[in-house]
Scaffold this active site. Structure first.
Site, PDB file in Angstrom:
ATOM      1  N   LYS A   1      -0.340  -6.441  18.739  1.00  0.00           N
ATOM      2  CA  LYS A   1       0.263  -6.438  17.419  1.00  0.00           C
ATOM      3  C   LYS A   1       1.758  -6.723  17.393  1.00  0.00           C
ATOM      4  CE  LYS A   1      -1.527  -5.600  13.241  1.00  0.00           C
ATOM      5  NZ  LYS A   1      -2.932  -5.809  12.920  1.00  0.00           N
TER       6      LYS A   1
HETATM    7  P1  NAD Z   1      -0.643  -7.028   2.079  1.00  0.00           P
HETATM    8  O1  NAD Z   1       0.967  -7.078   2.556  1.00  0.00           O
HETATM    9  O2  NAD Z   1      -1.034  -8.391   1.865  1.00  0.00           O
HETATM   10  O3  NAD Z   1      -0.660  -5.962   1.026  1.00  0.00           O
HETATM   11  C1  NAD Z   1      -0.365  -4.518   1.244  1.00  0.00           C
HETATM   12  C2  NAD Z   1      -0.732  -4.215  -0.316  1.00  0.00           C
HETATM   13  O4  NAD Z   1      -0.694  -2.746   0.023  1.00  0.00           O
HETATM   14  C3  NAD Z   1       0.095  -4.559  -1.177  1.00  0.00           C
HETATM   15  O5  NAD Z   1      -0.404  -4.634  -2.452  1.00  0.00           O
HETATM   16  C4  NAD Z   1       1.103  -3.508  -1.142  1.00  0.00           C
HETATM   17  O6  NAD Z   1       2.016  -3.273  -2.287  1.00  0.00           O
HETATM   18  C5  NAD Z   1       0.279  -2.194  -0.838  1.00  0.00           C
HETATM   19  N1  NAD Z   1       0.775  -0.959  -0.694  1.00  0.00           N
HETATM   20  C6  NAD Z   1       1.899  -0.749   0.362  1.00  0.00           C
HETATM   21  N2  NAD Z   1       2.103   0.617   0.439  1.00  0.00           N
HETATM   22  C7  NAD Z   1       1.224   1.364  -0.399  1.00  0.00           C
HETATM   23  C8  NAD Z   1       1.121   2.633  -0.736  1.00  0.00           C
HETATM   24  N3  NAD Z   1       1.612   3.485  -0.279  1.00  0.00           N
HETATM   25  N4  NAD Z   1       0.195   3.031  -1.459  1.00  0.00           N
HETATM   26  C9  NAD Z   1      -0.446   2.102  -2.224  1.00  0.00           C
HETATM   27  N5  NAD Z   1      -0.675   0.556  -1.884  1.00  0.00           N
HETATM   28  C10 NAD Z   1       0.633   0.230  -1.141  1.00  0.00           C
HETATM   29  O7  NAD Z   1      -1.213  -6.455   3.466  1.00  0.00           O
HETATM   30  P2  NAD Z   1      -2.694  -6.760   3.953  1.00  0.00           P
HETATM   31  O8  NAD Z   1      -2.823  -7.857   4.787  1.00  0.00           O
HETATM   32  O9  NAD Z   1      -3.624  -6.665   2.744  1.00  0.00           O
HETATM   33  O10 NAD Z   1      -3.097  -5.300   4.782  1.00  0.00           O
HETATM   34  C11 NAD Z   1      -3.501  -4.135   4.292  1.00  0.00           C
HETATM   35  C12 NAD Z   1      -4.214  -3.561   5.280  1.00  0.00           C
HETATM   36  O11 NAD Z   1      -5.245  -4.086   6.070  1.00  0.00           O
HETATM   37  C13 NAD Z   1      -3.139  -2.915   6.559  1.00  0.00           C
HETATM   38  O12 NAD Z   1      -3.367  -1.946   6.792  1.00  0.00           O
HETATM   39  C14 NAD Z   1      -3.501  -4.072   7.699  1.00  0.00           C
HETATM   40  O13 NAD Z   1      -3.145  -3.726   9.036  1.00  0.00           O
HETATM   41  C15 NAD Z   1      -5.115  -3.946   7.233  1.00  0.00           C
HETATM   42  N6  NAD Z   1      -5.484  -5.513   7.883  1.00  0.00           N
HETATM   43  C16 NAD Z   1      -5.185  -6.718   7.350  1.00  0.00           C
HETATM   44  C17 NAD Z   1      -5.878  -7.656   7.883  1.00  0.00           C
HETATM   45  C18 NAD Z   1      -5.302  -9.212   7.054  1.00  0.00           C
HETATM   46  O14 NAD Z   1      -6.178 -10.171   7.466  1.00  0.00           O
HETATM   47  N7  NAD Z   1      -4.424  -9.260   6.417  1.00  0.00           N
HETATM   48  C19 NAD Z   1      -6.706  -7.670   8.814  1.00  0.00           C
HETATM   49  C20 NAD Z   1      -7.323  -6.486   9.383  1.00  0.00           C
HETATM   50  C21 NAD Z   1      -6.690  -5.313   8.749  1.00  0.00           C
END
Ligand code: NAD
Length: 420
Positions: A107
């Site tokens: 990461k």
């Molecule tokens: P992103 O940046 O696209 O979106 C994050 C979202 O969460 C946004 O809508 C943001 O406004 C919201 N957010 C942030 N803080 C918040 C809070 N305190 N309460 C409510 N909403 C909040 O990120 P993503 O890629 O969608 O990732 C989200 C989660 O999924 C993370 O934990 C990430 O590690 C995990 N994840 C992502 C992927 C991927 O392919 N993008 C893969 C596996 C896991």
């Protein structure tokens, strides 16, 4: 180890110790499995639009290199620390091993709020980050991908920076790129789609009717918005709650998720979206619903609210949304809350990233249908293994999922031996 001093790294270690106890892992092997192989911290000087120069802190943690190169996302978030990066890298290791991918976990990221940068500044931070990482990454060493706060464009800048340095196009250095430069059809949607595939499998097992079921999704970014759209438009659930960092909305009659997506596309967040009542973001998680998907930040389900959850299925789209203390409470409630743990639930992203890496290395081209079909087959296999193990050993789904992952890494380490 002091460099990882952080609550979230401690949480990842505590989770690991539970699994190590359950698997009876010898104490000689525990630290070797737990601590990251490498951790890199860099300082990124960047020209800002106002003529000043600002420095940002960047990190990359490579957890283990036993099964192949490391693989993991890149997070741009103001509070990012080495400890958080290390925790996320460790989870990636168990996630890749559970899906049987030939990777160790990694990461990385930058301590920055991307929303506060202009496009030029964001490009500057992204390119400088990759530039500083060039000596430590490579298609056979460590492959980056997107995570919170990063997107396809940033992956494109990473790929370009690395390629310019090498003198030829190196597609396979990064996944989650735009399709126009070697990205894979369906990668952007892969995590959210995988989450929903597993929710459908769980609903099927529990004999729940999607048409009569409701869902609440926390986070409306890559994972949350795709999951919410897919739950509403493909699976037929009524999405009654959504939230992002600015707003939490609840509407028992259902929210038009497509309209929410278009709103966020235009305005950047849900703040002015008016389909529903504004609720306390923390309360949203404990409102009654059939499916709850935390898809934003870590540690939102804690000892304080775990007993209050009123969902039948808890599908962890985010990494680390549930603390070990909350896990203990949810384990007691195993027949009320069916948990799909993060390393299984959100594995769709890294699985399709693996396809993208293979496509880059081999110059293959696969259609979106082929990609999605292969993705669901791997998820199906992991899901069945986790459910079987949990039933046979009377353990939680998280323990089962992590145990399968940890065991595979341990077995590989034992087989390769310890040099010198
Ligand atoms: P992103 O940046 O696209 O979106 C994050 C979202 O969460 C946004 O809508 C943001 O406004 C919201 N957010 C942030 N803080 C918040 C809070 N305190 N309460 C409510 N909403 C909040 O990120 P993503 O890629 O969608 O990732 C989200 C989660 O999924 C993370 O934990 C990430 O590690 C995990 N994840 C992502 C992927 C991927 O392919 N993008 C893969 C596996 C896991």
């Amino acid at each position: 180890m002091h460099i990882y001093d952080d609550d979230i790294f401690k949480m990842a270690c505590d989770q690991f110790e539970v699994i190590a106890d359950y698997l009876n892992i010898d104490k000689n092997d525990r630290e070797r499995l737990m601590y990251p192989k490498r951790a890199i911290a860099v300082t990124l000087p960047v020209h800002m639009d106002n003529g000043s120069t600002r420095t940002f802190q960047g990190y990359r943690v490579q957890h283990h290199l036993t099964l192949g190169p490391t693989k993991g996302g890149t997070r741009f978030a103001p509070s990012l620390s080495m400890g958080e990066t290390a925790a996320l890298a460790m989870w990636m290791s168990w996630k890749c091993a559970l899906a049987n991918l030939p990777y160790g976990g990694a990461k990385g990221g930058v301590a920055v709020d991307p929303a506060k940068l202009s496009r030029t500044e964001l490009e500057g931070v992204s390119r400088r980050y990759m530039q500083e990482m060039i000596p430590f990454v490579g298609p056979h060493t460590d492959i980056m991908g997107p995570d919170m706060g990063t997107n396809e464009q940033i992956m494109g800048w990473f790929m370009d920076t690395y390629s310019v340095y090498m003198g030829y196009a190196v597609n396979e250095i990064v996944t989650g790129k735009p399709v126009s430069i070697g990205g894979t059809e369906g990668r952007r949607e892969a995590t959210g789609r995988g989450v929903v595939y597993l929710i459908e499998r769980a609903m099927d097992m529990l004999k729940m009717d999607p048409e009569k079921s409701t869902a609440i999704v926390q986070g409306f970014g890559n994972v949350g918005s795709v999951a919410a759209l897919s739950l509403a438009l493909k699976s037929g659930l009524k999405v009654i709650g959504i939230s992002d960092a600015t707003t939490a909305l609840y509407n028992p009659n259902g929210i038009d998720v497509k309209a929410a997506e278009q709103h966020v596309f235009k305005k950047g967040n849900l703040r002015a979206f008016d389909q529903g009542d504004r609720v306390d973001p923390n309360e949203l998680l404990s409102l009654p619903c059939d499916v709850l998907v935390p898809a934003a930040v870590d540690r939102v389900i804690t000892a304080k609210n775990a007993a209050q959850l009123k969902c039948r299925i808890l599908a962890e789209g985010a990494n680390g949304p549930t603390t070990p203390e909350a896990d203990l409470i949810l384990e007691q409630r195993w027949d009320e809350v069916f948990m799909i743990p993060d390393i299984l639930c959100n594995a769709g992203g890294v699985i399709v990233s693996y396809f993208e890496w293979v496509q880059g290395l081999q110059s293959f081209l696969w259609s979106e249908m082929e990609v999605t079909d292969k993705l669901f087959r791997i998820l199906e296999h992991s899901f069945s293994q986790v459910i079987r193990r949990a039933k046979e050993h009377k353990i939680s789904h998280r323990t089962a999922a992590m145990a399968i992952g940890v065991e595979r890494v341990l077995r590989a380490k034992k087989t390769r031996g310890l040099f010198p």
